[in-house]
Scaffold this motif. Structure first.
Motif, PDB file in Angstrom:
ATOM      1  N   ALA A  81       7.389  -4.715  -0.236  1.00 23.82           N
ATOM      2  CA  ALA A  81       7.952  -3.598  -1.022  1.00 23.82           C
ATOM      3  C   ALA A  81       7.089  -2.344  -0.904  1.00 23.82           C
ATOM      4  N   LEU A  82       5.767  -2.529  -0.779  1.00 29.96           N
ATOM      5  CA  LEU A  82       4.855  -1.371  -0.771  1.00 29.96           C
ATOM      6  C   LEU A  82       4.655  -0.824   0.652  1.00 29.96           C
ATOM      7  N   GLY A 138       5.425  -2.432   3.670  1.00 33.55           N
ATOM      8  CA  GLY A 138       6.475  -2.759   4.638  1.00 33.55           C
ATOM      9  C   GLY A 138       7.596  -1.732   4.590  1.00 33.55           C
ATOM     10  N   SER A 139       8.182  -1.554   3.399  1.00 37.77           N
ATOM     11  CA  SER A 139       9.281  -0.595   3.240  1.00 37.77           C
ATOM     12  C   SER A 139       8.768   0.814   2.983  1.00 37.77           C
ATOM     13  N   GLY A 140       7.497   0.925   2.602  1.00 33.13           N
ATOM     14  CA  GLY A 140       6.916   2.193   2.147  1.00 33.13           C
ATOM     15  C   GLY A 140       7.158   3.398   3.038  1.00 33.13           C
ATOM     16  N   PRO A 141       7.033   3.252   4.379  1.00 32.94           N
ATOM     17  CA  PRO A 141       7.262   4.443   5.205  1.00 32.94           C
ATOM     18  C   PRO A 141       8.611   5.105   4.907  1.00 32.94           C
ATOM     19  N   ALA A 142       9.630   4.286   4.605  1.00 32.90           N
ATOM     20  CA  ALA A 142      10.962   4.859   4.324  1.00 32.90           C
ATOM     21  C   ALA A 142      10.942   5.719   3.058  1.00 32.90           C
ATOM     22  N   TYR A 143      10.139   5.331   2.054  1.00 39.26           N
ATOM     23  CA  TYR A 143      10.108   6.121   0.814  1.00 39.26           C
ATOM     24  C   TYR A 143       9.494   7.496   1.102  1.00 39.26           C
ATOM     25  N   PHE A 144       8.405   7.485   1.890  1.00 42.12           N
ATOM     26  CA  PHE A 144       7.761   8.766   2.206  1.00 42.12           C
ATOM     27  C   PHE A 144       8.700   9.645   3.042  1.00 42.12           C
ATOM     28  N   PHE A 145       9.435   9.010   3.962  1.00 40.70           N
ATOM     29  CA  PHE A 145      10.375   9.805   4.783  1.00 40.70           C
ATOM     30  C   PHE A 145      11.479  10.392   3.906  1.00 40.70           C
ATOM     31  N   LEU A 146      11.967   9.588   2.950  1.00 37.38           N
ATOM     32  CA  LEU A 146      13.031  10.083   2.059  1.00 37.38           C
ATOM     33  C   LEU A 146      12.523  11.273   1.245  1.00 37.38           C
ATOM     34  N   ALA A 203      12.752  -3.606  -7.101  1.00 39.76           N
ATOM     35  CA  ALA A 203      13.983  -3.998  -6.400  1.00 39.76           C
ATOM     36  C   ALA A 203      13.650  -4.520  -4.997  1.00 39.76           C
ATOM     37  N   ALA A 204      12.737  -3.841  -4.299  1.00 40.18           N
ATOM     38  CA  ALA A 204      12.383  -4.263  -2.929  1.00 40.18           C
ATOM     39  C   ALA A 204      11.677  -5.615  -2.952  1.00 40.18           C
TER      40      ALA A 204
END
Ligand SMILES: NC(=O)c1ccc[n+]([C@@H]2O[C@H](COP(=O)([O-])OP(=O)(O)OC[C@H]3O[C@@H](n4cnc5c(N)ncnc54)[C@H](OP(=O)(O)O)[C@@H]3O)[C@@H](O)[C@H]2O)c1
Length: 286
Positions: free
Chosen positions: A178-179, A181-189, A265-266
Protein backbone atom coordinates in the motif's frame (compact mmCIF):
# COMPACT_ATOMS: atom_id res chain seq x y z
CA UNK A 1 24.05 -35.19 -4.09
CA UNK A 2 23.80 -31.78 -2.44
CA UNK A 3 26.27 -29.25 -3.85
CA UNK A 4 27.44 -26.14 -2.06
CA UNK A 5 28.33 -22.76 -3.54
CA UNK A 6 31.04 -20.45 -2.31
CA UNK A 7 29.30 -17.63 -0.37
CA UNK A 8 31.55 -15.18 -2.26
CA UNK A 9 30.29 -16.09 -5.71
CA UNK A 10 26.71 -17.25 -5.34
CA UNK A 11 25.01 -18.31 -8.52
CA UNK A 12 21.66 -16.57 -8.90
CA UNK A 13 18.81 -18.04 -10.91
CA UNK A 14 15.87 -15.94 -12.04
CA UNK A 15 12.66 -17.76 -12.92
CA UNK A 16 10.97 -15.29 -15.24
CA UNK A 17 12.93 -12.67 -17.17
CA UNK A 18 10.33 -9.89 -17.40
CA UNK A 19 10.35 -6.25 -16.29
CA UNK A 20 11.14 -6.69 -12.61
CA UNK A 21 13.72 -9.44 -13.19
CA UNK A 22 15.48 -7.19 -15.71
CA UNK A 23 15.52 -4.32 -13.20
CA UNK A 24 17.01 -6.57 -10.51
CA UNK A 25 19.55 -8.10 -12.90
CA UNK A 26 20.67 -4.62 -14.01
CA UNK A 27 21.11 -3.70 -10.34
CA UNK A 28 23.12 -6.82 -9.56
CA UNK A 29 25.44 -6.16 -12.50
CA UNK A 30 25.83 -2.53 -11.35
CA UNK A 31 26.90 -3.91 -7.96
CA UNK A 32 29.65 -5.91 -9.66
CA UNK A 33 28.03 -9.36 -9.82
CA UNK A 34 29.58 -11.18 -12.80
CA UNK A 35 27.08 -11.90 -15.62
CA UNK A 36 28.28 -15.52 -15.66
CA UNK A 37 26.78 -15.99 -12.18
CA UNK A 38 23.26 -15.15 -13.37
CA UNK A 39 21.07 -17.63 -15.26
CA UNK A 40 17.48 -16.83 -16.23
CA UNK A 41 14.65 -19.28 -16.94
CA UNK A 42 12.33 -17.56 -19.40
CA UNK A 43 9.96 -19.03 -22.03
CA UNK A 44 10.00 -16.13 -24.49
CA UNK A 45 12.81 -16.36 -27.11
CA UNK A 46 12.68 -12.56 -27.59
CA UNK A 47 13.11 -11.92 -23.87
CA UNK A 48 16.01 -14.42 -23.76
CA UNK A 49 17.70 -12.75 -26.72
CA UNK A 50 17.34 -9.35 -25.01
CA UNK A 51 18.92 -10.68 -21.79
CA UNK A 52 21.90 -12.00 -23.76
CA UNK A 53 22.23 -8.84 -25.87
CA UNK A 54 21.78 -6.29 -23.07
CA UNK A 55 23.75 -7.94 -20.28
CA UNK A 56 25.40 -11.07 -21.58
CA UNK A 57 23.59 -13.18 -18.98
CA UNK A 58 22.74 -16.80 -19.71
CA UNK A 59 19.11 -17.74 -20.19
CA UNK A 60 17.21 -20.88 -20.92
CA UNK A 61 13.68 -22.00 -21.75
CA UNK A 62 14.23 -24.75 -19.19
CA UNK A 63 13.81 -23.46 -15.63
CA UNK A 64 15.60 -26.51 -14.22
CA UNK A 65 18.70 -25.63 -16.28
CA UNK A 66 18.55 -22.06 -14.97
CA UNK A 67 18.24 -23.32 -11.39
CA UNK A 68 21.18 -25.73 -11.63
CA UNK A 69 23.87 -24.95 -9.01
CA UNK A 70 21.99 -21.85 -7.83
CA UNK A 71 22.46 -20.57 -4.26
CA UNK A 72 19.59 -18.14 -4.71
CA UNK A 73 16.52 -18.63 -6.89
CA UNK A 74 14.48 -15.51 -7.55
CA UNK A 75 10.88 -16.28 -8.40
CA UNK A 76 9.98 -13.42 -10.76
CA UNK A 77 6.94 -14.73 -12.65
CA UNK A 78 3.40 -13.42 -12.30
CA UNK A 79 1.82 -14.61 -9.04
CA UNK A 80 -0.63 -16.91 -10.84
CA UNK A 81 2.28 -18.78 -12.51
CA UNK A 82 4.47 -19.04 -9.41
CA UNK A 83 3.07 -22.16 -7.71
CA UNK A 84 3.21 -24.15 -10.92
CA UNK A 85 6.75 -22.98 -11.74
CA UNK A 86 7.98 -23.87 -8.23
CA UNK A 87 6.40 -27.32 -8.30
CA UNK A 88 8.10 -28.10 -11.61
CA UNK A 89 11.38 -27.03 -9.99
CA UNK A 90 10.93 -29.38 -7.01
CA UNK A 91 13.78 -31.79 -7.96
CA UNK A 92 16.12 -28.84 -8.64
CA UNK A 93 15.27 -27.27 -5.27
CA UNK A 94 15.85 -30.63 -3.59
CA UNK A 95 19.24 -31.13 -5.23
CA UNK A 96 20.79 -27.64 -4.89
CA UNK A 97 18.88 -26.25 -1.90
CA UNK A 98 18.88 -22.60 -3.02
CA UNK A 99 17.26 -19.85 -0.99
CA UNK A 100 13.97 -19.07 -2.77
CA UNK A 101 13.24 -15.35 -2.98
CA UNK A 102 9.72 -14.65 -4.22
CA UNK A 103 8.87 -11.23 -5.57
CA UNK A 104 5.42 -12.45 -6.67
CA UNK A 105 2.93 -9.98 -5.19
CA UNK A 106 0.56 -11.49 -2.65
CA UNK A 107 1.82 -15.06 -2.79
CA UNK A 108 2.16 -16.05 0.87
CA UNK A 109 5.01 -17.98 2.46
CA UNK A 110 2.72 -20.87 3.44
CA UNK A 111 1.70 -21.38 -0.21
CA UNK A 112 5.25 -20.96 -1.48
CA UNK A 113 6.59 -23.39 1.13
CA UNK A 114 3.96 -26.00 0.20
CA UNK A 115 5.31 -26.04 -3.35
CA UNK A 116 8.95 -26.48 -2.19
CA UNK A 117 10.79 -29.41 -0.55
CA UNK A 118 10.51 -29.36 3.27
CA UNK A 119 13.14 -27.16 4.87
CA UNK A 120 13.56 -24.83 1.85
CA UNK A 121 14.49 -21.30 2.97
CA UNK A 122 11.81 -19.05 1.46
CA UNK A 123 11.94 -15.25 1.60
CA UNK A 124 9.35 -12.79 0.28
CA UNK A 125 10.15 -9.40 -1.20
CA UNK A 126 8.03 -6.53 -2.46
CA UNK A 127 10.02 -4.24 -4.76
CA UNK A 128 8.53 -1.17 -6.44
CA UNK A 129 8.58 0.27 -9.92
CA UNK A 130 11.41 2.81 -9.41
CA UNK A 131 13.61 -0.32 -9.16
CA UNK A 132 13.71 0.01 -12.96
CA UNK A 133 16.05 3.00 -12.40
CA UNK A 134 17.87 1.54 -9.40
CA UNK A 135 15.84 3.89 -7.19
CA UNK A 136 13.45 1.32 -5.75
CA UNK A 137 12.75 0.29 -2.20
CA UNK A 138 12.10 -3.34 -1.35
CA UNK A 139 10.38 -4.72 1.75
CA UNK A 140 11.71 -8.17 2.70
CA UNK A 141 10.34 -10.75 5.09
CA UNK A 142 11.80 -14.10 6.13
CA UNK A 143 10.60 -16.46 8.85
CA UNK A 144 12.86 -17.08 11.87
CA UNK A 145 14.23 -20.35 10.44
CA UNK A 146 15.98 -18.48 7.59
CA UNK A 147 19.62 -17.96 8.64
CA UNK A 148 21.46 -14.65 8.53
CA UNK A 149 23.64 -15.93 5.64
CA UNK A 150 20.47 -16.82 3.70
CA UNK A 151 18.99 -13.40 4.51
CA UNK A 152 22.17 -11.72 3.26
CA UNK A 153 21.83 -13.57 -0.06
CA UNK A 154 18.21 -12.44 -0.45
CA UNK A 155 19.13 -8.89 0.53
CA UNK A 156 21.74 -8.79 -2.25
CA UNK A 157 18.88 -8.81 -4.74
CA UNK A 158 16.64 -6.43 -2.77
CA UNK A 159 19.44 -3.91 -2.42
CA UNK A 160 20.33 -4.24 -6.11
CA UNK A 161 17.13 -2.37 -6.97
CA UNK A 162 17.73 0.46 -4.51
CA UNK A 163 17.22 0.08 -0.77
CA UNK A 164 16.14 -3.01 1.14
CA UNK A 165 14.15 -2.94 4.39
CA UNK A 166 13.49 -6.03 6.57
CA UNK A 167 9.99 -6.39 8.00
CA UNK A 168 8.91 -7.90 11.34
CA UNK A 169 5.89 -9.84 10.11
CA UNK A 170 4.64 -11.20 6.80
CA UNK A 171 1.39 -9.23 7.10
CA UNK A 172 3.45 -6.03 6.94
CA UNK A 173 3.99 -6.79 3.24
CA UNK A 174 0.35 -5.74 2.65
CA UNK A 175 1.16 -2.35 4.18
CA UNK A 176 4.40 -2.11 2.17
CA UNK A 177 2.37 -2.84 -0.96
CA UNK A 178 0.00 0.00 0.00
CA UNK A 179 2.87 2.40 0.80
CA UNK A 180 5.86 1.89 -1.49
CA UNK A 181 4.34 -0.59 -3.96
CA UNK A 182 1.36 1.55 -4.97
CA UNK A 183 2.91 4.77 -3.66
CA UNK A 184 4.40 6.04 -6.93
CA UNK A 185 0.84 6.27 -8.32
CA UNK A 186 -0.26 8.53 -5.44
CA UNK A 187 2.62 10.94 -6.07
CA UNK A 188 1.87 10.93 -9.81
CA UNK A 189 -1.81 11.65 -9.13
CA UNK A 190 -0.91 14.54 -6.85
CA UNK A 191 1.47 15.93 -9.49
CA UNK A 192 -1.21 15.53 -12.19
CA UNK A 193 -3.73 17.47 -10.09
CA UNK A 194 -1.14 20.15 -9.35
CA UNK A 195 -0.42 20.51 -13.07
CA UNK A 196 -4.14 20.73 -13.95
CA UNK A 197 -4.68 23.33 -11.23
CA UNK A 198 -1.72 25.40 -12.45
CA UNK A 199 -3.00 25.19 -16.03
CA UNK A 200 -6.39 26.43 -14.79
CA UNK A 201 -4.55 29.36 -13.20
CA UNK A 202 -3.04 30.29 -16.56
CA UNK A 203 0.13 28.25 -17.23
CA UNK A 204 0.30 26.34 -20.50
CA UNK A 205 -0.52 22.64 -19.86
CA UNK A 206 2.95 21.55 -21.07
CA UNK A 207 4.75 24.00 -18.82
CA UNK A 208 2.56 23.01 -15.89
CA UNK A 209 3.20 19.28 -16.46
CA UNK A 210 6.95 19.88 -16.73
CA UNK A 211 7.07 21.94 -13.55
CA UNK A 212 4.98 19.38 -11.64
CA UNK A 213 7.13 16.43 -12.78
CA UNK A 214 10.41 18.21 -12.03
CA UNK A 215 9.08 19.26 -8.61
CA UNK A 216 8.24 15.62 -7.89
CA UNK A 217 11.74 14.57 -8.98
CA UNK A 218 13.56 17.24 -6.98
CA UNK A 219 11.45 16.60 -3.87
CA UNK A 220 12.27 12.90 -4.15
CA UNK A 221 15.98 13.69 -4.26
CA UNK A 222 15.67 15.87 -1.16
CA UNK A 223 13.67 13.20 0.69
CA UNK A 224 16.28 10.59 -0.32
CA UNK A 225 18.96 12.47 1.62
CA UNK A 226 17.40 11.16 4.83
CA UNK A 227 16.22 14.36 6.52
CA UNK A 228 12.84 13.84 8.24
CA UNK A 229 9.99 14.49 5.78
CA UNK A 230 8.37 16.98 8.18
CA UNK A 231 11.66 18.93 8.31
CA UNK A 232 11.84 19.12 4.52
CA UNK A 233 8.23 20.34 4.50
CA UNK A 234 8.98 22.94 7.19
CA UNK A 235 11.95 24.20 5.17
CA UNK A 236 9.56 25.23 2.36
CA UNK A 237 6.84 26.59 4.66
CA UNK A 238 7.42 30.09 5.97
CA UNK A 239 4.92 31.61 8.39
CA UNK A 240 2.17 33.53 6.58
CA UNK A 241 3.54 32.51 3.17
CA UNK A 242 2.22 30.80 0.05
CA UNK A 243 2.99 27.20 1.07
CA UNK A 244 1.25 27.69 4.42
CA UNK A 245 -1.83 28.96 2.60
CA UNK A 246 -1.94 25.84 0.41
CA UNK A 247 -1.22 23.40 3.25
CA UNK A 248 -3.98 25.00 5.32
CA UNK A 249 -6.50 24.25 2.57
CA UNK A 250 -5.29 20.62 2.35
CA UNK A 251 -5.57 20.15 6.14
CA UNK A 252 -9.03 21.73 6.31
CA UNK A 253 -10.15 19.48 3.43
CA UNK A 254 -9.21 16.34 5.40
CA UNK A 255 -6.10 15.48 3.38
CA UNK A 256 -4.51 13.39 6.17
CA UNK A 257 -7.68 11.35 6.79
CA UNK A 258 -8.12 10.82 3.04
CA UNK A 259 -4.56 9.50 2.69
CA UNK A 260 -5.07 7.23 5.71
CA UNK A 261 -8.23 5.80 4.10
CA UNK A 262 -6.48 5.32 0.77
CA UNK A 263 -3.61 3.34 2.32
CA UNK A 264 -6.03 1.25 4.36
CA UNK A 265 -7.99 0.43 1.19
CA UNK A 266 -4.79 -0.60 -0.64
CA UNK A 267 -3.55 -2.70 2.27
CA UNK A 268 -6.91 -4.47 2.65
CA UNK A 269 -7.06 -5.08 -1.10
CA UNK A 270 -3.55 -6.58 -0.99
CA UNK A 271 -4.68 -9.03 1.72
CA UNK A 272 -7.87 -9.88 -0.24
CA UNK A 273 -5.90 -10.54 -3.44
CA UNK A 274 -3.52 -12.79 -1.47
CA UNK A 275 -6.52 -14.75 -0.13
CA UNK A 276 -7.88 -15.16 -3.66
CA UNK A 277 -4.47 -16.26 -4.94
CA UNK A 278 -4.08 -18.77 -2.09
CA UNK A 279 -7.35 -20.44 -3.07
CA UNK A 280 -6.11 -20.97 -6.66
CA UNK A 281 -2.72 -22.54 -5.84
CA UNK A 282 -2.31 -26.20 -6.83
CA UNK A 283 -1.63 -28.49 -3.87
CA UNK A 284 0.46 -31.38 -5.22
CA UNK A 285 4.06 -31.28 -6.55
CA UNK A 286 4.27 -32.19 -10.26
N1 LIG B 1 6.56 -4.72 -12.15
C1 LIG B 1 6.46 -4.23 -10.92
O1 LIG B 1 6.44 -3.01 -10.68
C2 LIG B 1 6.40 -5.19 -9.74
C3 LIG B 1 6.47 -4.67 -8.43
C4 LIG B 1 6.44 -5.58 -7.36
C5 LIG B 1 6.36 -6.95 -7.59
N2 LIG B 1 6.28 -7.40 -8.87
C6 LIG B 1 6.16 -8.86 -9.06
O2 LIG B 1 7.19 -9.27 -9.92
C7 LIG B 1 6.74 -10.43 -10.65
C8 LIG B 1 7.09 -10.21 -12.11
O3 LIG B 1 6.44 -9.03 -12.57
P1 LIG B 1 6.86 -8.36 -13.95
O4 LIG B 1 6.24 -7.02 -13.97
O5 LIG B 1 8.34 -8.51 -14.13
O6 LIG B 1 6.08 -9.35 -14.95
P2 LIG B 1 6.46 -9.71 -16.44
O7 LIG B 1 7.16 -8.57 -17.09
O8 LIG B 1 5.21 -10.27 -17.06
O9 LIG B 1 7.52 -10.89 -16.26
C9 LIG B 1 7.19 -12.21 -15.98
C10 LIG B 1 7.99 -13.08 -16.95
O10 LIG B 1 7.88 -14.44 -16.55
C11 LIG B 1 7.73 -15.22 -17.72
N3 LIG B 1 7.13 -16.51 -17.35
C12 LIG B 1 5.81 -16.88 -17.34
N4 LIG B 1 5.70 -18.17 -16.92
C13 LIG B 1 6.96 -18.60 -16.64
C14 LIG B 1 7.50 -19.83 -16.17
N5 LIG B 1 6.72 -20.88 -15.86
N6 LIG B 1 8.83 -19.92 -16.02
C15 LIG B 1 9.65 -18.88 -16.31
N7 LIG B 1 9.19 -17.69 -16.75
C16 LIG B 1 7.87 -17.55 -16.93
C17 LIG B 1 6.87 -14.38 -18.60
O11 LIG B 1 6.97 -14.83 -19.94
P3 LIG B 1 5.69 -14.60 -20.91
O12 LIG B 1 5.50 -13.13 -21.00
O13 LIG B 1 6.13 -15.24 -22.17
O14 LIG B 1 4.54 -15.27 -20.21
C18 LIG B 1 7.49 -13.00 -18.40
O15 LIG B 1 8.59 -12.78 -19.25
C19 LIG B 1 5.23 -10.52 -10.42
O16 LIG B 1 4.96 -11.62 -9.57
C20 LIG B 1 4.86 -9.23 -9.74
O17 LIG B 1 3.84 -9.44 -8.77
C21 LIG B 1 6.33 -6.57 -9.94
Amino acid sequence: MRRMQSPHSPKIAFIGGGNMARALIAGLLRQGVAPALIHVGEPSPDARAALQRDWNVKSSADNAAAGRDASLLVLAVKPQHAGQALRALYPTLLEYRPVVLSIAAGLRLADLARACPPGTAVVRAMPNRPALLGAGVTGLYAPAAVTSAQRALAELVGAAAGRAVWLRAEAELDVVTALSGSGPAYFFLLAEHMAHAAAALGLSPDTAALLAAETLYGSGLLAHQGTALAEERAAVTSRGGTTEAALGVLQQGGFDALIARALRAASERSAQLADMLASTQPTEPE
